[in-house]
Enzyme design. Structure first.
Site, PDB file in Angstrom:
ATOM      1  N   TRP A   2       2.345   5.211  -0.644  1.00 35.55           N
ATOM      2  CA  TRP A   2       1.004   5.725  -1.129  1.00 35.55           C
ATOM      3  C   TRP A   2      -0.044   4.948  -0.105  1.00 35.55           C
ATOM      4  O   TRP A   2      -1.194   5.814  -0.115  1.00 35.55           O
ATOM      5  CB  TRP A   2       0.573   5.053  -2.530  1.00 35.55           C
ATOM      6  CG  TRP A   2       0.571   3.411  -2.377  1.00 35.55           C
ATOM      7  CD1 TRP A   2       0.963   2.607  -1.540  1.00 35.55           C
ATOM      8  CD2 TRP A   2      -0.343   2.660  -2.988  1.00 35.55           C
ATOM      9  NE1 TRP A   2       0.473   1.294  -1.647  1.00 35.55           N
ATOM     10  CE2 TRP A   2      -0.286   1.211  -2.547  1.00 35.55           C
ATOM     11  CE3 TRP A   2      -1.542   2.931  -4.006  1.00 35.55           C
ATOM     12  CZ2 TRP A   2      -0.964   0.112  -3.086  1.00 35.55           C
ATOM     13  CZ3 TRP A   2      -2.194   1.746  -4.436  1.00 35.55           C
ATOM     14  CH2 TRP A   2      -1.854   0.516  -4.026  1.00 35.55           C
ATOM     15  N   ASP A   3       0.271   4.718   0.810  1.00 32.08           N
ATOM     16  CA  ASP A   3      -0.696   4.419   2.080  1.00 32.08           C
ATOM     17  C   ASP A   3      -1.368   5.642   2.469  1.00 32.08           C
ATOM     18  O   ASP A   3      -2.658   5.657   2.754  1.00 32.08           O
ATOM     19  CB  ASP A   3       0.166   3.607   3.233  1.00 32.08           C
ATOM     20  CG  ASP A   3       1.005   2.552   2.855  1.00 32.08           C
ATOM     21  OD1 ASP A   3       1.287   2.412   1.738  1.00 32.08           O
ATOM     22  OD2 ASP A   3       0.956   1.630   3.894  1.00 32.08           O
ATOM     23  N   GLU A  60       2.849  -6.300  -5.532  1.00 29.51           N
ATOM     24  CA  GLU A  60       4.398  -6.273  -5.736  1.00 29.51           C
ATOM     25  C   GLU A  60       4.875  -7.829  -5.799  1.00 29.51           C
ATOM     26  O   GLU A  60       6.304  -7.597  -5.946  1.00 29.51           O
ATOM     27  CB  GLU A  60       4.877  -5.520  -4.504  1.00 29.51           C
ATOM     28  CG  GLU A  60       4.474  -4.208  -4.603  1.00 29.51           C
ATOM     29  CD  GLU A  60       4.838  -3.592  -3.147  1.00 29.51           C
ATOM     30  OE1 GLU A  60       4.991  -4.231  -1.882  1.00 29.51           O
ATOM     31  OE2 GLU A  60       4.596  -2.240  -2.791  1.00 29.51           O
ATOM     32  N   LYS A  93      -0.468 -10.438  -4.605  1.00 29.30           N
ATOM     33  CA  LYS A  93      -0.252  -9.852  -3.147  1.00 29.30           C
ATOM     34  C   LYS A  93      -1.379  -9.060  -2.648  1.00 29.30           C
ATOM     35  O   LYS A  93      -1.767  -9.156  -1.381  1.00 29.30           O
ATOM     36  CB  LYS A  93       1.114  -8.858  -3.358  1.00 29.30           C
ATOM     37  CG  LYS A  93       1.374  -8.725  -1.708  1.00 29.30           C
ATOM     38  CD  LYS A  93       2.650  -7.697  -1.860  1.00 29.30           C
ATOM     39  CE  LYS A  93       3.223  -7.073  -0.519  1.00 29.30           C
ATOM     40  NZ  LYS A  93       4.336  -6.479  -0.543  1.00 29.30           N
ATOM     41  N   GLN A  94      -2.100  -8.117  -3.389  1.00 31.09           N
ATOM     42  CA  GLN A  94      -2.849  -7.328  -2.951  1.00 31.09           C
ATOM     43  C   GLN A  94      -3.940  -6.767  -4.181  1.00 31.09           C
ATOM     44  O   GLN A  94      -3.622  -7.029  -5.039  1.00 31.09           O
ATOM     45  CB  GLN A  94      -2.449  -6.131  -2.204  1.00 31.09           C
ATOM     46  CG  GLN A  94      -1.206  -5.269  -3.144  1.00 31.09           C
ATOM     47  CD  GLN A  94      -0.621  -4.500  -2.310  1.00 31.09           C
ATOM     48  OE1 GLN A  94       0.766  -4.986  -1.973  1.00 31.09           O
ATOM     49  NE2 GLN A  94      -0.992  -3.397  -1.954  1.00 31.09           N
TER      50      GLN A  94
END
Ligand code: IFM
Length: 531
Positions: free
Chosen positions: A137-138, A277, A389-390
């Site tokens: 998806w980056d 994740e 994580k993000q």
């Protein structure tokens, strides 16, 4: 793949036998301060370019030598000038930020397929072997933005890569017992799922099961989101009619079949992985559920638009994808009744069911650090903790903006999730910078921006040897243009700025291609620019 090189040398050269890599040797004796010049011109062809890559590479290397280095270099500079004219971002008042955005834009541009609509950009671009060149998806949610806004023909190539892999996405949906199209979390040339199922051996010799290929399903919506972003900015109705709509609608069919109806008539999405994740196979990720609702809503709106503006295409897709009245009613029901985890008392979104039952770990207390907090805690403890994580809820706020919730709720979300995030992913800091700027959290915004800007330049994730972080490169542009400059489209489709520049930035200038028109935006800091 064939590579041919031609070397112009003032002295004869000889190949070296048994070297580890192709090697040539020559001897030159120079006077003090003397100069010797070698010119090596290399050309590369693959079987995707021509039937005989070796012959083509040899022929090209030969003509290149005839043209000569100076003329080739001149043409190269002229070509780059056109790219910088289209894509440059100038920042006055922050030399480091200026270097970082040019560095990251350069990496986006050298990775971008200018003339090929059958390839995409891997997470590490072409600059390293990390993630084996796989596409995540980056590309759609990070790298595509600067291309959509400045060089939309390249963005279209990247969206066509997904269109050409719809068959693989349909096979994945079918193999998992769903309908429609379900894109792979990691994609390569065939469109099949290519996420490895097991990690490389850990220090103790064991391998960890990788679940993202099974359960990180939001990728299909991320692709739909990029299609709408491209369409709204470019107004390229032909792309939407001919290609984009089929992707958006068939991935909506997937969500229609994926949503689970509970006995009390609500809808849930169990066994998911959201952007964070660290927490695998969870139920009701607020990011996934809310974005699926967004997706189904937009799909219905798109179908109405097609019916009004391209009835033949509406009829074709209705027939091909079996968009029956029953199916569309189910989409409406899911939109109305999807569980969106929310804590009424605290007025915050809840990242997923049970998130706040996990162990609270004060992430800021682990500063200063180079790696994530998660590896310090160890896999098993970390999985049962609230360390994120993000950007996850924060990512939802970036994508949905004011549609997410009232501003107070967004601020509450920010204050809850920012201190729980260890930015273990390079995708995280730029999104935090973007959202913090929009929420007026100026100090945090610049702190996160700087973190994002230095990911590759200072190797602050410690893994640049695996390649450039493509998403962080696109994300830096998003932080500046969407975050600090506040570019968005109004309800009538016109670009609108709502700047919130870092206090020491004097001026930001960026270039766009808005619906075929080149537009230059200049954002000034009124405190630093005299009237
Ligand atoms: O796509 C990302 C993911 O969000 C975090 N891990 C790395 C992937 C590739 O960059």
């Amino acid at each position: 793949m064939a590579i041919a090189s031609r070397l112009s040398s003032p002295q004869p050269v000889e190949p070296v036998a048994n070297a580890d890599s192709p090697t040539l040797r020559t001897h030159v004796v120079l006077p003090k301060d003397g100069v010797v010049t070698f010119e090596k011109l290399t050309s590369i062809y693959t079987s995707r370019d021509t039937q005989d890559p070796l012959a083509a590479a040899r022929a090209k290397a030969k003509t290149a030598q005839t043209t000569g280095y100076d003329a080739l270099y001149g043409a190269h500079i002229a070509q780059w000038a056109t790219h910088w004219q289209a894509s440059d971002v100038q920042i006055e008042g922050d030399e480091e930020a200026q270097i970082a955005i040019r560095f990251t834009q350069y990496h986006v541009l050298i990775a971008a397929p200018q003339h090929d609509d059958d390839v995409s950009i891997g997470a590490k671009t072409l600059s390293g072997l990390g993630y084996k060149g796989h596409v995540f998806w980056d590309t759609e949610l990070f790298i595509l933005s600067p291309l959509i806004y400045s060089q939309p023909h390249i963005a279209k190539n990247l969206l066509m890569y997904r269109y050409k892999r719809l068959a693989g996405a349909r096979r994945k949906a079918h193999a998992n017992g769903y309908e429609g199209a379900m894109f792979p979390w990691e994609s390569t040339d065939t469109g099949e799922e290519t996420t490895p199922q097991w990690s490389d051996p850990q220090p103790d010799g064991t391998r960890i099961r990788i679940w993202t290929g099974d359960n990180e399903q939001h990728i299909s919506t991320d692709i739909a989101y990029a299609i709408f972003q491209y369409w709204h900015w470019t107004d390229d109705d032909a792309f939407m009619r001919d290609y984009g709509a089929e992707i958006v609608l068939d991935t909506a069919v997937f969500w229609g079949s994926r949503a689970e109806r509970t006995p009390d008539g609500r809808y849930v999405l169990t066994n998911q992985i959201g952007p964070d994740e660290y927490h695998e196979n969870i139920d009701n990720s607020v990011f996934v559920n809310r974005m699926a609702v967004w997706h189904l809503t937009e799909a219905l709106g798109l179908l109405s638009w097609l019916t009004a503006n391209a009835p033949a295409d509406a009829a074709r897709l209705t027939e091909q994808l079996q968009l029956t009245p029953e199916r569309l009613d189910r989409w409406r029901d899911i939109i109305a009744k999807m569980v969106i985890p929310f804590d009424d008392k605290k007025q915050i979104h809840v990242q997923f069911d049970g998130f706040f039952d996990l162990e609270y770990v004060p992430v800021p207390r682990y500063e200063p650090r180079v790696g994530g907090v998660w590896p310090m805690l160890g896999h098993h403890r970390a999985l049962r903790s609230q360390v994120i994580k993000q950007a996850d809820v924060v990512m939802m706020m970036a994508l949905l903006g004011d549609q997410t919730a009232p501003r107070e709720v967004m601020l509450n979300n920010w204050k809850t999730y920012y201190p729980r995030c260890d930015h273990g992913s390079s995708l995280s800091p730029s999104t935090h910078a973007w959202v913090a700027a929009r929420l007026g959290q100026d100090e945090d915004a610049y702190h996160m921006f700087h973190h994002a800007a230095m990911i590759d330049l200072q190797d602050n994730k410690g893994n640049v040897r695996d390649g450039i972080h493509g998403a962080a490169c696109g994300g830096l542009w998003q932080a500046i243009v969407f975050g600090f400059c506040g570019l968005r489209l109004d309800a009538d489709g016109q670009p609108h700025l709502n700047p919130r520049l870092p206090a020491h930035w004097k001026r930001v200038t960026f270039h766009t291609n808005y619906r075929g028109e080149l537009r230059r935006f200049v954002v000034e800091n009124p405190v630093l620019v005299a009237p």
